[in-house]
Motif scaffolding. Structure first.
Motif, PDB file in Angstrom:
ATOM      1  N   GLY A 174       0.794  -1.225   0.000  1.00 35.62           N
ATOM      2  CA  GLY A 174       0.000   0.000   0.000  1.00 35.62           C
ATOM      3  C   GLY A 174       0.824   1.272   0.000  1.00 35.62           C
ATOM      4  N   CYS A 175       2.155   1.157   0.133  1.00 36.46           N
ATOM      5  CA  CYS A 175       3.024   2.339   0.173  1.00 36.46           C
ATOM      6  C   CYS A 175       3.473   2.734  -1.236  1.00 36.46           C
ATOM      7  CB  CYS A 175       4.252   2.076   1.029  1.00 36.46           C
ATOM      8  SG  CYS A 175       3.893   1.843   2.779  1.00 36.46           S
ATOM      9  N   THR A 176       3.764   4.016  -1.401  1.00 39.61           N
ATOM     10  CA  THR A 176       4.327   4.515  -2.655  1.00 39.61           C
ATOM     11  C   THR A 176       5.742   5.033  -2.391  1.00 39.61           C
ATOM     12  OG1 THR A 176       3.417   6.733  -2.280  1.00 39.61           O
ATOM     13  CG2 THR A 176       2.067   5.172  -3.530  1.00 39.61           C
ATOM     14  N   VAL A 177       6.566   4.992  -3.428  1.00 41.38           N
ATOM     15  CA  VAL A 177       7.945   5.485  -3.327  1.00 41.38           C
ATOM     16  C   VAL A 177       8.143   6.578  -4.366  1.00 41.38           C
ATOM     17  CG1 VAL A 177      10.389   4.914  -3.435  1.00 41.38           C
ATOM     18  CG2 VAL A 177       8.755   3.219  -2.570  1.00 41.38           C
ATOM     19  N   ALA A 178       8.505   7.771  -3.907  1.00 45.28           N
ATOM     20  CA  ALA A 178       8.757   8.897  -4.807  1.00 45.28           C
ATOM     21  C   ALA A 178      10.248   9.206  -4.790  1.00 45.28           C
ATOM     22  CB  ALA A 178       7.959  10.123  -4.374  1.00 45.28           C
ATOM     23  N   TRP A 179      10.875   9.225  -5.973  1.00 46.59           N
ATOM     24  CA  TRP A 179      12.308   9.513  -6.090  1.00 46.59           C
ATOM     25  C   TRP A 179      12.506  10.961  -6.506  1.00 46.59           C
ATOM     26  CZ3 TRP A 179      16.123   6.137  -4.755  1.00 46.59           C
ATOM     27  CH2 TRP A 179      15.736   4.800  -4.544  1.00 46.59           C
ATOM     28  N   ASP A 180      13.435  11.626  -5.859  1.00 45.09           N
ATOM     29  CA  ASP A 180      13.780  13.006  -6.217  1.00 45.09           C
ATOM     30  C   ASP A 180      15.095  12.956  -6.985  1.00 45.09           C
ATOM     31  OD1 ASP A 180      14.679  15.636  -6.364  1.00 45.09           O
ATOM     32  OD2 ASP A 180      13.657  16.192  -4.521  1.00 45.09           O
ATOM     33  N   ASP A 181      15.024  13.139  -8.294  1.00 46.14           N
ATOM     34  CA  ASP A 181      16.229  13.072  -9.125  1.00 46.14           C
ATOM     35  C   ASP A 181      16.619  14.441  -9.679  1.00 46.14           C
ATOM     36  OD1 ASP A 181      14.180  13.447 -10.840  1.00 46.14           O
ATOM     37  OD2 ASP A 181      14.555  11.681 -12.079  1.00 46.14           O
ATOM     38  N   SER A 182      16.102  15.501  -9.064  1.00 45.75           N
ATOM     39  CA  SER A 182      16.422  16.836  -9.563  1.00 45.75           C
ATOM     40  C   SER A 182      17.088  17.699  -8.492  1.00 45.75           C
ATOM     41  CB  SER A 182      15.153  17.529 -10.064  1.00 45.75           C
ATOM     42  OG  SER A 182      14.176  17.583  -9.029  1.00 45.75           O
ATOM     43  N   THR A 183      16.435  17.833  -7.330  1.00 41.73           N
ATOM     44  CA  THR A 183      16.939  18.720  -6.280  1.00 41.73           C
ATOM     45  C   THR A 183      18.354  18.354  -5.854  1.00 41.73           C
ATOM     46  OG1 THR A 183      14.689  19.006  -5.461  1.00 41.73           O
ATOM     47  CG2 THR A 183      16.473  19.670  -3.995  1.00 41.73           C
ATOM     48  N   TYR A 184      18.620  17.058  -5.734  1.00 40.28           N
ATOM     49  CA  TYR A 184      19.900  16.617  -5.185  1.00 40.28           C
ATOM     50  C   TYR A 184      20.881  16.126  -6.245  1.00 40.28           C
ATOM     51  CZ  TYR A 184      16.840  16.637  -1.146  1.00 40.28           C
ATOM     52  OH  TYR A 184      15.946  17.006  -0.189  1.00 40.28           O
TER      53      TYR A 184
ATOM     54  N   VAL B  11      23.471  12.892  -4.950  1.00 37.95           N
ATOM     55  CA  VAL B  11      22.672  12.230  -3.916  1.00 37.95           C
ATOM     56  C   VAL B  11      21.431  11.597  -4.536  1.00 37.95           C
ATOM     57  CG1 VAL B  11      21.264  12.619  -1.845  1.00 37.95           C
ATOM     58  CG2 VAL B  11      23.461  13.794  -2.111  1.00 37.95           C
ATOM     59  N   TYR B  12      21.108  10.384  -4.089  1.00 35.84           N
ATOM     60  CA  TYR B  12      19.835   9.754  -4.425  1.00 35.84           C
ATOM     61  C   TYR B  12      18.943   9.837  -3.189  1.00 35.84           C
ATOM     62  CZ  TYR B  12      22.295   7.734  -8.419  1.00 35.84           C
ATOM     63  OH  TYR B  12      23.028   7.562  -9.566  1.00 35.84           O
ATOM     64  N   TYR B  13      17.693  10.260  -3.391  1.00 33.61           N
ATOM     65  CA  TYR B  13      16.787  10.432  -2.259  1.00 33.61           C
ATOM     66  C   TYR B  13      15.398   9.919  -2.616  1.00 33.61           C
ATOM     67  CZ  TYR B  13      13.613  12.831   0.973  1.00 33.61           C
ATOM     68  OH  TYR B  13      12.625  13.113   1.888  1.00 33.61           O
ATOM     69  N   CYS B  14      14.793   9.171  -1.694  1.00 36.62           N
ATOM     70  CA  CYS B  14      13.426   8.710  -1.920  1.00 36.62           C
ATOM     71  C   CYS B  14      12.586   8.945  -0.676  1.00 36.62           C
ATOM     72  CB  CYS B  14      13.398   7.229  -2.302  1.00 36.62           C
ATOM     73  SG  CYS B  14      13.799   6.084  -0.966  1.00 36.62           S
ATOM     74  N   LEU B  15      11.285   9.098  -0.894  1.00 33.52           N
ATOM     75  CA  LEU B  15      10.337   9.290   0.190  1.00 33.52           C
ATOM     76  C   LEU B  15       9.282   8.189   0.092  1.00 33.52           C
ATOM     77  CD1 LEU B  15       9.516  11.194   2.553  1.00 33.52           C
ATOM     78  CD2 LEU B  15       7.968  12.304   0.928  1.00 33.52           C
ATOM     79  N   ILE B  16       9.164   7.391   1.145  1.00 30.61           N
ATOM     80  CA  ILE B  16       8.171   6.324   1.199  1.00 30.61           C
ATOM     81  C   ILE B  16       6.964   6.849   1.966  1.00 30.61           C
ATOM     82  CG2 ILE B  16       7.695   3.963   1.945  1.00 30.61           C
ATOM     83  CD1 ILE B  16      10.691   3.424   1.818  1.00 30.61           C
ATOM     84  N   ASP B  17       5.787   6.718   1.367  1.00 29.79           N
ATOM     85  CA  ASP B  17       4.537   7.243   1.923  1.00 29.79           C
ATOM     86  C   ASP B  17       3.560   6.083   2.076  1.00 29.79           C
ATOM     87  OD1 ASP B  17       2.029   8.490   2.359  1.00 29.79           O
ATOM     88  OD2 ASP B  17       2.595  10.228   1.155  1.00 29.79           O
ATOM     89  N   ASN B  18       2.940   5.977   3.254  1.00 30.03           N
ATOM     90  CA  ASN B  18       2.001   4.872   3.466  1.00 30.03           C
ATOM     91  C   ASN B  18       0.649   5.102   2.795  1.00 30.03           C
ATOM     92  OD1 ASN B  18       0.868   6.789   5.172  1.00 30.03           O
ATOM     93  ND2 ASN B  18       0.557   5.366   6.881  1.00 30.03           N
ATOM     94  N   GLY B  19       0.472   6.268   2.169  1.00 26.29           N
ATOM     95  CA  GLY B  19      -0.731   6.515   1.383  1.00 26.29           C
ATOM     96  C   GLY B  19      -1.940   6.977   2.170  1.00 26.29           C
ATOM     97  N   LYS B  20      -1.795   7.166   3.465  1.00 31.68           N
ATOM     98  CA  LYS B  20      -2.920   7.613   4.282  1.00 31.68           C
ATOM     99  C   LYS B  20      -2.853   9.123   4.490  1.00 31.68           C
ATOM    100  CE  LYS B  20      -3.323   3.139   6.557  1.00 31.68           C
ATOM    101  NZ  LYS B  20      -3.387   2.386   7.838  1.00 31.68           N
TER     102      LYS B  20
ATOM    103  N   GLY C 254      -3.764  12.767   6.979  1.00 34.52           N
ATOM    104  CA  GLY C 254      -3.889  13.282   8.343  1.00 34.52           C
ATOM    105  C   GLY C 254      -2.936  12.619   9.311  1.00 34.52           C
ATOM    106  N   ARG C 255      -3.447  12.322  10.502  1.00 31.49           N
ATOM    107  CA  ARG C 255      -2.604  11.760  11.553  1.00 31.49           C
ATOM    108  C   ARG C 255      -2.141  10.339  11.254  1.00 31.49           C
ATOM    109  NH1 ARG C 255      -5.433  13.677  17.282  1.00 31.49           N
ATOM    110  NH2 ARG C 255      -5.200  15.939  16.929  1.00 31.49           N
ATOM    111  N   GLU C 256      -2.814   9.676  10.311  1.00 27.80           N
ATOM    112  CA  GLU C 256      -2.439   8.302   9.983  1.00 27.80           C
ATOM    113  C   GLU C 256      -1.342   8.238   8.931  1.00 27.80           C
ATOM    114  OE1 GLU C 256      -5.925   6.201   8.837  1.00 27.80           O
ATOM    115  OE2 GLU C 256      -6.665   6.016  10.897  1.00 27.80           O
ATOM    116  N   GLN C 257      -1.014   9.386   8.338  1.00 31.25           N
ATOM    117  CA  GLN C 257       0.034   9.382   7.322  1.00 31.25           C
ATOM    118  C   GLN C 257       1.397   9.130   7.961  1.00 31.25           C
ATOM    119  OE1 GLN C 257       0.998  13.098   5.316  1.00 31.25           O
ATOM    120  NE2 GLN C 257       1.355  12.005   3.394  1.00 31.25           N
ATOM    121  N   GLN C 258       2.192   8.298   7.274  1.00 35.38           N
ATOM    122  CA  GLN C 258       3.554   8.035   7.730  1.00 35.38           C
ATOM    123  C   GLN C 258       4.509   8.253   6.565  1.00 35.38           C
ATOM    124  OE1 GLN C 258       4.007   4.670  10.749  1.00 35.38           O
ATOM    125  NE2 GLN C 258       2.207   3.984   9.624  1.00 35.38           N
ATOM    126  N   LEU C 259       5.662   8.858   6.851  1.00 31.41           N
ATOM    127  CA  LEU C 259       6.652   9.161   5.832  1.00 31.41           C
ATOM    128  C   LEU C 259       8.026   8.685   6.296  1.00 31.41           C
ATOM    129  CD1 LEU C 259       5.562  12.828   5.033  1.00 31.41           C
ATOM    130  CD2 LEU C 259       5.043  10.794   3.669  1.00 31.41           C
TER     131      LEU C 259
END
Length: 221
Positions: A105-115, A120-129, A131-136
């Motif tokens: 259920g999680c998504t992975v977003a890669w940032d290939d521009s800022t860094y 640097v390689y950077y990714c953000l994993i988001d649980n897809g929820k 408000g308070r249930e969101q996790q990053l």
């Protein structure tokens, strides 16, 4: 005889620490803007001494530098950085990390521009929820020679004594990511370690299930 050996060990530790600090001072800051490394949070947790060089004497006690290089927190005047002890560099480009485990259920977003210009390689994993249930969970992979600035809450982001105490409470400097446990990061914000030709910084404070965090980080290839 034992007293003499003890004294020699103390001298060796001191000498090694000075050598390590001198090597760290040669590393030039990369000025990498790392938003995933949070500002030092002030909490009422117990005070811990700041970690400058991890387990110097433990390294001396072994013949194989199994976990070389090591990540360290460096204090330079009123500033603080994450950096890696000097290690042999190669001309082989750093290969982008691969995530072998991502929770369902999680998504992975890669940032290939800022860094990109910092290598640097950077990714953000988001649980897809929402408000308070969101996790990053933010994970960055960078060259060994890079430094990462740690923001303080003093004047002009200067690192205060209270900031130093909280850095020690919140940062986990791992020798071997395979040995990381959920208990170690239960009350921590940032995990950092080296592997191959890279070092990694993971912001874990916005992911509640620490056992899941461990599984994700140990699955990086």
């Amino acid at each position: 005889m034992k007293e003499l050996l003890d004294e020699l060990l103390v001298q060796a530790c001191a000498a090694q620490q000075q050598t390590d600090l001198a090597a760290l001072e040669q590393l030039a800051p990369a000025n990498v803007p790392m938003p995933f490394v949070p500002q030092v949070r002030r909490t009422p947790r117990r005070l811990l001494k700041i970690v400058i060089i991890a387990a110097v004497c433990a390294v001396l006690a072994t013949t194989a530098y199994a976990f070389w290089p090591r990540v360290a927190v460096i204090l330079e005047g009123s500033r603080a950085y994450l950096a890696v002890q000097e290690a042999p560099q190669t001309d082989i480009p750093m290969e982008q990390m691969q995530l072998t485990y991502v929770p369902e259920g999680c998504t992975v977003a890669w940032d290939d521009s800022t860094y990109q210009k910092y290598g640097v390689y950077y990714c953000l994993i988001d649980n897809g929820k929402q408000g308070r249930e969101q996790q990053l969970l933010g994970i960055a992979q960078m060259p060994l020679e890079n430094k990462v600035n740690i923001q303080g809450r003093g004047p002009d982001d200067a690192i205060t004594e209270e900031d130093e105490e909280n850095i020690a409470q919140q940062f986990v400097l791992v020798d071997d990511i395979a040995a990381l446990t959920a208990e170690e990061i239960q009350e921590r914000s940032v995990v950092t370690w080296t592997a191959g030709d890279s070092y990694y910084v993971a912001s874990v404070y916005r992911w509640q299930d620490k056992a899941e965090v461990v599984e994700i980080l140990q699955g990086i290839r």
